[in-house]
Design a protein around this motif. Structure first.
Motif, PDB file in Angstrom:
ATOM      1  N   CYS A   1      -8.896   1.923  -3.751  1.00 19.85           N
ATOM      2  CA  CYS A   1      -8.296   0.659  -3.335  1.00 19.85           C
ATOM      3  C   CYS A   1      -9.382  -0.310  -2.885  1.00 19.85           C
ATOM      4  O   CYS A   1     -10.338   0.083  -2.209  1.00 19.85           O
ATOM      5  CB  CYS A   1      -7.321   0.929  -2.199  1.00 19.85           C
ATOM      6  SG  CYS A   1      -6.607  -0.583  -1.523  1.00 19.85           S
TER       7      CYS A   1
ATOM      8  N   HIS B   1      -9.278  -2.529  -0.674  1.00 21.69           N
ATOM      9  CA  HIS B   1      -9.299  -2.810   0.757  1.00 21.69           C
ATOM     10  C   HIS B   1     -10.328  -1.925   1.456  1.00 21.69           C
ATOM     11  O   HIS B   1     -11.455  -2.343   1.675  1.00 21.69           O
ATOM     12  CB  HIS B   1      -7.888  -2.644   1.363  1.00 21.69           C
ATOM     13  CG  HIS B   1      -7.856  -2.767   2.850  1.00 21.69           C
ATOM     14  ND1 HIS B   1      -7.129  -1.918   3.650  1.00 21.69           N
ATOM     15  CD2 HIS B   1      -8.476  -3.626   3.686  1.00 21.69           C
ATOM     16  CE1 HIS B   1      -7.300  -2.262   4.919  1.00 21.69           C
ATOM     17  NE2 HIS B   1      -8.106  -3.296   4.969  1.00 21.69           N
ATOM     18  N   ARG B   2      -9.987  -0.666   1.724  1.00 17.06           N
ATOM     19  CA  ARG B   2     -10.964   0.206   2.379  1.00 17.06           C
ATOM     20  C   ARG B   2     -11.117   1.532   1.654  1.00 17.06           C
ATOM     21  O   ARG B   2     -11.497   2.540   2.252  1.00 17.06           O
ATOM     22  CB  ARG B   2     -10.591   0.404   3.846  1.00 17.06           C
ATOM     23  CG  ARG B   2     -11.119  -0.763   4.716  1.00 17.06           C
ATOM     24  CD  ARG B   2     -10.593  -0.704   6.139  1.00 17.06           C
ATOM     25  NE  ARG B   2     -10.681   0.611   6.719  1.00 17.06           N
ATOM     26  CZ  ARG B   2      -9.797   1.101   7.621  1.00 17.06           C
ATOM     27  NH1 ARG B   2      -8.769   0.357   8.017  1.00 17.06           N
ATOM     28  NH2 ARG B   2      -9.940   2.288   8.108  1.00 17.06           N
ATOM     29  N   GLY B   3     -10.811   1.480   0.352  1.00 18.51           N
ATOM     30  CA  GLY B   3     -11.247   2.588  -0.503  1.00 18.51           C
ATOM     31  C   GLY B   3     -10.369   3.812  -0.565  1.00 18.51           C
ATOM     32  O   GLY B   3     -10.841   4.870  -0.982  1.00 18.51           O
ATOM     33  N   SER B   4      -9.120   3.715  -0.198  1.00 22.65           N
ATOM     34  CA  SER B   4      -8.250   4.889  -0.333  1.00 22.65           C
ATOM     35  C   SER B   4      -8.099   5.287  -1.805  1.00 22.65           C
ATOM     36  O   SER B   4      -8.158   4.435  -2.706  1.00 22.65           O
ATOM     37  CB  SER B   4      -6.877   4.568   0.246  1.00 22.65           C
ATOM     38  OG  SER B   4      -5.983   5.607  -0.065  1.00 22.65           O
TER      39      SER B   4
ATOM     40  N   CYS C   1      -1.074   1.180  -2.880  1.00 24.35           N
ATOM     41  CA  CYS C   1      -2.001   1.994  -2.085  1.00 24.35           C
ATOM     42  C   CYS C   1      -1.230   2.687  -0.960  1.00 24.35           C
ATOM     43  O   CYS C   1      -0.491   2.029  -0.218  1.00 24.35           O
ATOM     44  CB  CYS C   1      -3.113   1.136  -1.507  1.00 24.35           C
ATOM     45  SG  CYS C   1      -4.225   2.123  -0.465  1.00 24.35           S
TER      46      CYS C   1
ATOM     47  N   TYR D   1      -2.253   3.686   1.801  1.00 26.88           N
ATOM     48  CA  TYR D   1      -2.826   3.528   3.139  1.00 26.88           C
ATOM     49  C   TYR D   1      -2.244   2.295   3.856  1.00 26.88           C
ATOM     50  O   TYR D   1      -1.511   2.409   4.834  1.00 26.88           O
ATOM     51  CB  TYR D   1      -4.350   3.453   3.001  1.00 26.88           C
ATOM     52  CG  TYR D   1      -5.130   3.794   4.259  1.00 26.88           C
ATOM     53  CD1 TYR D   1      -4.506   4.040   5.474  1.00 26.88           C
ATOM     54  CD2 TYR D   1      -6.526   3.867   4.210  1.00 26.88           C
ATOM     55  CE1 TYR D   1      -5.241   4.352   6.608  1.00 26.88           C
ATOM     56  CE2 TYR D   1      -7.275   4.183   5.344  1.00 26.88           C
ATOM     57  CZ  TYR D   1      -6.620   4.417   6.544  1.00 26.88           C
ATOM     58  OH  TYR D   1      -7.363   4.725   7.655  1.00 26.88           O
ATOM     59  N   HIS D   2      -2.540   1.070   3.357  1.00 29.78           N
ATOM     60  CA  HIS D   2      -2.008  -0.132   4.026  1.00 29.78           C
ATOM     61  C   HIS D   2      -1.167  -0.981   3.072  1.00 29.78           C
ATOM     62  O   HIS D   2      -1.003  -2.171   3.282  1.00 29.78           O
ATOM     63  CB  HIS D   2      -3.149  -0.980   4.589  1.00 29.78           C
ATOM     64  CG  HIS D   2      -4.181  -0.186   5.328  1.00 29.78           C
ATOM     65  ND1 HIS D   2      -5.353   0.244   4.729  1.00 29.78           N
ATOM     66  CD2 HIS D   2      -4.194   0.301   6.594  1.00 29.78           C
ATOM     67  CE1 HIS D   2      -6.069   0.939   5.609  1.00 29.78           C
ATOM     68  NE2 HIS D   2      -5.383   1.005   6.742  1.00 29.78           N
ATOM     69  N   ALA D   3      -0.730  -0.331   2.014  1.00 31.48           N
ATOM     70  CA  ALA D   3       0.264  -0.924   1.105  1.00 31.48           C
ATOM     71  C   ALA D   3      -0.204  -2.117   0.285  1.00 31.48           C
ATOM     72  O   ALA D   3       0.599  -2.941  -0.121  1.00 31.48           O
ATOM     73  CB  ALA D   3       1.538  -1.273   1.883  1.00 31.48           C
ATOM     74  N   TRP D   4      -1.496  -2.247   0.028  1.00 28.63           N
ATOM     75  CA  TRP D   4      -1.878  -3.214  -1.001  1.00 28.63           C
ATOM     76  C   TRP D   4      -1.286  -2.689  -2.323  1.00 28.63           C
ATOM     77  O   TRP D   4      -1.124  -1.473  -2.492  1.00 28.63           O
ATOM     78  CB  TRP D   4      -3.396  -3.282  -1.160  1.00 28.63           C
ATOM     79  CG  TRP D   4      -4.102  -4.086  -0.099  1.00 28.63           C
ATOM     80  CD1 TRP D   4      -3.719  -4.270   1.192  1.00 28.63           C
ATOM     81  CD2 TRP D   4      -5.333  -4.795  -0.265  1.00 28.63           C
ATOM     82  NE1 TRP D   4      -4.622  -5.025   1.859  1.00 28.63           N
ATOM     83  CE2 TRP D   4      -5.642  -5.381   0.982  1.00 28.63           C
ATOM     84  CE3 TRP D   4      -6.215  -5.000  -1.318  1.00 28.63           C
ATOM     85  CZ2 TRP D   4      -6.783  -6.161   1.181  1.00 28.63           C
ATOM     86  CZ3 TRP D   4      -7.354  -5.753  -1.120  1.00 28.63           C
ATOM     87  CH2 TRP D   4      -7.626  -6.343   0.114  1.00 28.63           C
TER      88      TRP D   4
HETATM   89  S1  FES Z   1      -7.171   1.194   1.757  1.00 28.80           S
HETATM   90 FE1  FES Z   1      -5.655   0.539   0.406  1.00 28.80          FE
HETATM   91  S2  FES Z   1      -4.506  -0.847   1.511  1.00 28.80           S
HETATM   92 FE2  FES Z   1      -6.041  -0.241   2.923  1.00 28.80          FE
END
Ligand code: FES
Ligand SMILES: [Fe+2]
Length: 378
Positions: free
Chosen positions: A92, A94-97, A112, A114-117
Motif C-alpha cells: 500500500c 500509505h505505509r506499506g501494508s 488496504c 490497514y487504514h482502508a485506502w
Molecule cells: S498502510 Fe494501507 S492504508 Fe495505511
C-alpha cells in the motif's frame, strides 16, 4: 575485495566447471550452499530477468487476482474491469501494508486492510480517508507501483527491471520450436506446490538430464534417452526420445489424443527446457507441464508444478478419467526427484566436498551452470 572473495569461490574450481565437457567438473559446493552466492543471484539473476508467474486462464474473471512471493518482494497479478491483466508490487502506498494474499476476487477495488485506502483494479488510487490536510498530496501520484508483465501463448512472465529486453527476445527461438504444439490453445487444469529443502539450481539441473532416470525413476518412467536441441535466446532445450507421450505412464488408462499437425521433430519425443532462470516447460505430444522453481534461500525452494492440456482434450467426455493418470505421474516423478535432491543438498555441505567429473550425459547440467555463472559475471 574481489568478487571471488565475496562468494568464496576459487578461480580453479570455476575453470573446471566451465571446461569442455569431457574434462569438466561439477560446480563448487558454495554455488548451492552459500547465502552470499544466493544474494548475488538475487541481485544479478532474479532482479534482472523475466520469470514465470502462471497461465492467463488462472485469472479468468474481472477482479480475479493471484499473489506471488518473489525475490523482488510480493507482487499481485490482477485482471482489471477492462479485462486486462496487470502486475503490481503488493504494498500500500500509505505505509506499506501488504494488500492482498493468496488468490481470489477483489471486485472492482483493492482495499488496504490497514487504514482502508483503496485502489481501482487498474492500480489507480481511489479512496484515501482523512488525507485532506496532507500538503502536496496528489492522488494520481499514489497509485499501485506497476511491475513489468508480458505474456507469450498464455504464459505470464514478470520482470523487475524496466530496461531489460522484451520477453519475446528472452524466449529467442522457443516460439518456433514449440510452434506446432499450439500452446496458446492449452489450458492449465492442475497445479501443485512442493516445498523442497534444496538449492533452486539442483532442481533445474536434475530436470535437464536423463542420466538419473533409470535409477531414481526405475519404478515409474524408467531409463530414458535424450538428445540436445540447439536454441537461441535465454533458454535451453533437450528432447527425451519416445514417439509415445511420456506425460503419462499408466498403461491401464489410454493417453489423450496426440496434438494434430505436430512437426517432425515434435513427433520424436518430449521437449524438456529451462527458460532461464527458473522454469522448465516440458512439452509432449499431448500435453505440457511446467516445473517452476521458486527460490527462498540458498537451501530452500518451492517447486510448483502445473499441467496443461489442449482445449480439444478438455472437451472430451472422459477427460477427467484420463487426467488423473497424468497428474499422478507428474507428482510421483517429481517427489522421487525431490527426495534425491534434498539428500544431495545435505551432502554438498560436507567440508570434504570436492567437485566431481561430469559425464557426457551432464551436458545440459553444465549448460544451466554456464548461463547462471555468466549472469553473475564470474
Ligand atoms: S498502510 Fe494501507 S492504508 Fe495505511
Ligand atoms: Fe527425475
Amino acid at each position: 575485495m574481489t568478487r571471488h572473495d565475496t562468494v568464496s569461490l576459487t578461480g580453479a574450481a570455476l575453470e573446471d566447471a566451465l571446461a569442455p565437457l569431457r574434462r569438466a567438473k561439477s560446480m563448487p559446493a558454495e554455488l548451492y550452499t552459500s547465502p552470499e552466492v544466493f544474494g548475488l543471484e538475487r541481485e544479478r539473476i532474479f532482479l534482472r530477468n523475466w520469470f514465470f508467474l502462471c497461465r492467463e486462464e488462472q485469472i479468468p474473471e474481472k477482479g480475479d487476482y493471484k499473489t506471488f512471493d518473489t525475490l523482488g518482494g510480493p507482487i499481485i497479478l490482477v485482471r482489471g474491469q477492462d479485462g486486462q491483466l496487470r502486475c503490481f508490487a503488493n504494498y500500500c502506498r500509505h505505509r506499506g501494508s501488504l494488500l492482498l494474499q493468496g488468490s481470489g476476487n477483489c471486485g472492482s477495488r483493492i482495499m488496504c486492510p490497514y487504514h482502508a485506502w483503496s485502489y481501482f483494479s487498474d492500480g489507480r488510487l481511489y479512496g484515501c480517508p482523512d488525507m485532506k490536510d496532507a500538503e502536496g498530496f496528489d492522488r494520481t501520484e499514489n497509485g499501485l507501483v506497476p511491475v513489468r508483465m508480458e505474456s507469450w501463448a498464455g504464459f505470464v512472465f514478470a520482470c523487475f527491471r524496466d530496461d531489460s529486453p522484451p520477453l519475446i527476445e528472452h524466449l529467442g527461438d522457443l516460439p518456433q520450436r514449440f510452434g506446432s504444439h499450439r500452446l496458446d490453445q492449452m489450458r492449465c487444469v492442475w497445479t501443485l506446490s512442493i516445498p523442497v529443502a534444496c538449492n533452486w539450481k539442483l532442481i533445474l539441473e536434475n530436470a535437464m538430464e536423463t542420466y538419473h532416470t533409470g535409477t531414481v525413476h526405475r519404478d515409474t518412467v524408467g531409463a530414458q534417452v535424450q538428445r540436445p536441441i540447439p536454441t537461441t535466446g535465454d533458454w535451453l532445450c533437450m528432447q527425451v526420445l519416445s514417439r509415445r507421450s511420456i506425460g503419462t505412464m499408466n498403461a491401464t488408462i489410454p493417453p489423450l489424443p496426440q496434438i494434430e499437425r505436430l512437426d517432425e521433430d515434435a513427433l520424436e519425443g518430449t521437449y524438456f527446457s529451462v527458460i532461464h532462470p527458473n522454469v522448465q516447460f516440458a512439452v509432449s505430444q499431448d500435453c505440457m507441464w511446467w516445473l517452476n522453481v521458486i527460490p527462498l534461500s540458498a537451501d530452500r525452494s518451492i517447486l510448483e508444478l502445473g499441467g496443461c492440456f489442449p482445449e480439444s482434450s478438455l472437451a472430451l467426455p472422459d477427460f477427467d478419467h484420463h487426467r488423473k493418470a497424468y497428474e499422478e505421474r507428474w507428482e510421483r516423478v517429481a517427489r522421487e526427484d525431490m527426495g534425491v535432491l534434498e539428500n544431495q543438498q545435505k551432502a554438498l555441505t560436507s567440508v570434504k566436498f570436492r567437485p566431481g567429473p561430469l559425464s557426457g550425459r551432464d551436458d545440459m547440467v553444465q549448460a544451466v551452470g554456464r548461463w547462471n555463472l555468466a549472469q553473475l559475471g564470474v
